[in-house]
Design a protein around this motif. Structure first.
Motif, PDB file in Angstrom:
ATOM      1  N   LEU A 145       1.233  -3.425  -9.747  1.00  9.71           N
ATOM      2  CA  LEU A 145       1.405  -3.815  -8.349  1.00  9.71           C
ATOM      3  C   LEU A 145       0.107  -4.330  -7.740  1.00  9.71           C
ATOM      4  O   LEU A 145       0.135  -5.025  -6.724  1.00  9.71           O
ATOM      5  CB  LEU A 145       1.936  -2.636  -7.530  1.00  9.71           C
ATOM      6  N   GLY A 146      -1.007  -3.994  -8.356  1.00  7.97           N
ATOM      7  CA  GLY A 146      -2.282  -4.534  -7.884  1.00  7.97           C
ATOM      8  C   GLY A 146      -2.341  -6.049  -7.963  1.00  7.97           C
ATOM      9  O   GLY A 146      -3.129  -6.685  -7.253  1.00  7.97           O
ATOM     10  N   PRO A 177      -4.055  -2.133   0.510  1.00  8.56           N
ATOM     11  CA  PRO A 177      -3.512  -1.920  -0.843  1.00  8.56           C
ATOM     12  C   PRO A 177      -4.576  -2.068  -1.921  1.00  8.56           C
ATOM     13  O   PRO A 177      -4.486  -1.421  -2.972  1.00  8.56           O
ATOM     14  CB  PRO A 177      -2.424  -2.997  -0.973  1.00  8.56           C
ATOM     15  N   ALA A 232       0.834  -1.207   0.000  1.00  3.21           N
ATOM     16  CA  ALA A 232       0.000   0.000   0.000  1.00  3.21           C
ATOM     17  C   ALA A 232       0.868   1.256   0.000  1.00  3.21           C
ATOM     18  O   ALA A 232       0.575   2.228  -0.713  1.00  3.21           O
ATOM     19  CB  ALA A 232      -0.937  -0.001   1.204  1.00  3.21           C
ATOM     20  N   TYR A 254      -6.257   3.518  -9.831  1.00  2.00           N
ATOM     21  CA  TYR A 254      -6.356   2.967 -11.179  1.00  2.00           C
ATOM     22  C   TYR A 254      -7.683   2.293 -11.503  1.00  2.00           C
ATOM     23  O   TYR A 254      -7.891   1.891 -12.647  1.00  2.00           O
ATOM     24  CB  TYR A 254      -5.214   1.958 -11.412  1.00  2.00           C
ATOM     25  N   THR A 312       2.242   7.191 -16.352  1.00  2.00           N
ATOM     26  CA  THR A 312       2.412   7.193 -14.896  1.00  2.00           C
ATOM     27  C   THR A 312       3.824   7.569 -14.473  1.00  2.00           C
ATOM     28  O   THR A 312       4.071   7.818 -13.292  1.00  2.00           O
ATOM     29  CB  THR A 312       2.069   5.809 -14.315  1.00  2.00           C
ATOM     30  N   HIS A 322       4.818   5.916  -4.673  1.00  2.00           N
ATOM     31  CA  HIS A 322       5.841   5.494  -5.636  1.00  2.00           C
ATOM     32  C   HIS A 322       6.651   6.674  -6.164  1.00  2.00           C
ATOM     33  O   HIS A 322       7.818   6.531  -6.524  1.00  2.00           O
ATOM     34  CB  HIS A 322       5.209   4.714  -6.787  1.00  2.00           C
ATOM     35  N   THR A 337       3.754   0.641 -11.673  1.00  6.20           N
ATOM     36  CA  THR A 337       2.871   0.733 -10.510  1.00  6.20           C
ATOM     37  C   THR A 337       1.483   0.136 -10.759  1.00  6.20           C
ATOM     38  O   THR A 337       0.940  -0.528  -9.862  1.00  6.20           O
ATOM     39  CB  THR A 337       2.746   2.204 -10.049  1.00  6.20           C
ATOM     40  N   PRO A 338       0.862   0.334 -11.937  1.00  9.50           N
ATOM     41  CA  PRO A 338      -0.455  -0.303 -12.141  1.00  9.50           C
ATOM     42  C   PRO A 338      -0.439  -1.816 -11.962  1.00  9.50           C
ATOM     43  O   PRO A 338      -1.449  -2.405 -11.565  1.00  9.50           O
ATOM     44  CB  PRO A 338      -0.811   0.086 -13.584  1.00  9.50           C
ATOM     45  N   VAL A 358      -2.131  -8.067  -4.662  1.00  9.64           N
ATOM     46  CA  VAL A 358      -3.214  -8.160  -3.682  1.00  9.64           C
ATOM     47  C   VAL A 358      -3.809  -9.570  -3.603  1.00  9.64           C
ATOM     48  O   VAL A 358      -3.962 -10.106  -2.486  1.00  9.64           O
ATOM     49  CB  VAL A 358      -4.303  -7.114  -3.984  1.00  9.64           C
ATOM     50  N   TRP A 389      -5.067   0.848  -4.632  1.00  7.78           N
ATOM     51  CA  TRP A 389      -4.981   0.558  -6.068  1.00  7.78           C
ATOM     52  C   TRP A 389      -6.266   0.964  -6.771  1.00  7.78           C
ATOM     53  O   TRP A 389      -6.222   1.571  -7.862  1.00  7.78           O
ATOM     54  CB  TRP A 389      -4.705  -0.924  -6.286  1.00  7.78           C
ATOM     55  N   LEU A 392       2.382   1.752  -3.496  1.00 11.60           N
ATOM     56  CA  LEU A 392       1.362   2.237  -4.421  1.00 11.60           C
ATOM     57  C   LEU A 392       1.090   3.724  -4.219  1.00 11.60           C
ATOM     58  O   LEU A 392       1.051   4.503  -5.173  1.00 11.60           O
ATOM     59  CB  LEU A 392       0.061   1.446  -4.237  1.00 11.60           C
TER      60      LEU A 392
END
Length: 331
Positions: A75-76, A101, A49, A109, A264, A55, A72-73, A79, A105, A52
């Motif tokens: 990184l979801g 997180p 979290a 996003y 991003t 970053h 970064t997108p 979860v 996210w 995200l």
């Protein structure tokens, strides 16, 4: 007088308990092992979290910050495994922490997956951009797939084969080109010029297209490449492009090209302050384009100002390592 000795107490009352009290929560017993692992899952969830949400705070040393920004997108994707781990450990606390997180996210996003707010009405202008890939064994198949999508304007990068012009000439009689980038148009191109992005050799152009609704300025761009630990050239060319666009007085403008980074990325900020992203405004999903077979980022873009987007998407074309990007606009 004889005195009887005292009767000794029962043995069980004399026993001194010296064994430590065992708490399974701290000794690795069934409950303790589960609880300790629950804390580990919670720790990873909090770290995820934090990454995200923060970053941009990662130092951009040797391009590390840019890399983190760009992915970064994705990184979801961390979860679900964390949620599964919390369930396997039967830790309600960890499962609750994993929501953190997920919420971050979604806030950052999740909107990309909602139906676009724009998009009403038919498109008056349809554009496409494709990095052909240098050494493409069949560039004609690639450009045929792009043209089949119905674009009025096609911007191409990494052109190194004369067959490309021959394949497009009948459908797109107007062309502007410099080095390895070019624009093909159904409508007349009134003017074109090279654009210096500081790369050392020209790999960008500006054209004025006489579209039915009025003049439209179109940039076709291929910015400097970025490699792990080596992003300075890309960053400098992006800043140069932003400076050129900032000085351009055209009220209606579109940028097509491979900019070698995602929106991003923090270094993209100078452009996002000047232009809108068609995928973000009229597309659905992240619109990843590279690598073509399993894309994980979006270096290819359609950026604009002075128009209203009606649609945006991604097209999987043959023989290139990039997918094409498309967009529709109305005046």
């Amino acid at each position: 007088m004889a005195i009887d000795p005292p009767t000794p107490p029962p043995l069980d009352t004399m026993r001194t308990v010296t064994e430590p009290v065992i708490d399974e929560r701290t000794t690795g017993g069934p409950g303790g092992h589960r609880d300790r692992r629950g804390w580990l899952v919670s720790l990873f969830a909090v770290l995820l979290a934090g990454l995200l949400a923060g970053h941009r705070a990662v130092p951009n040393v040797h391009g590390l910050g840019s890399l983190v920004d760009s992915v970064t997108p994705l990184l979801g994707l961390g979860v679900p495994p964390l949620a599964v781990a919390a369930l396997l450990r039967r830790s309600r606390r960890a499962l609750a922490v994993v929501l953190l997180p997920a919420v971050v996210w979604a806030a950052l996003y999740g909107g990309a997956w909602l139906p676009p707010a724009t998009g009403a009405g038919p498109a008056a202008i349809r554009v496409a951009s494709q990095n052909l890939r240098s050494g493409n064994p069949d560039p004609v198949a690639t450009v045929d797939a792009v043209a089949a999508a119905g674009a009025d304007l096609i911007g191409l990068q990494e052109i190194d084969d004369d067959r490309v012009d021959a394949a497009l000439r009948q459908r797109y009689p107007h062309r502007a080109a410099v080095s390895t980038v070019a624009l093909w148009s159904r409508w007349p191109i009134r003017d074109s010029a090279d654009v210096d992005t500081g790369l050392g050799w020209t790999r960008a152009l500006r054209a004025v297209v006489a579209a039915p609704g009025g003049d439209l300025v179109v940039y076709v761009v291929h910015l400097g490449s970025a490699r792990a630990g080596h992003t300075a050239t890309r960053d400098e060319t992006l800043a140069a492009l932003a400076s050129t666009v900032r000085a351009d007085p055209a009220p209606r403008l579109v940028v097509l090209g491979d900019l070698n980074t995602a929106t991003t990325d923090r270094v993209f900020a100078p452009l996002t302050r000047l232009l809108r992203d068609a995928q973000a405004d009229a597309g659905q999903g992240f619109g990843f384009t590279w690598p073509a077979e399993l894309p994980v980022t979006r270096p290819d873009h359609v950026l604009y100002r002075g128009l209203t987007p009606t649609a945006a998407g991604v097209l999987h074309t043959p023989d290139s390592d990039h997918r094409a990007v498309t967009a529709g606009f109305r005046w």
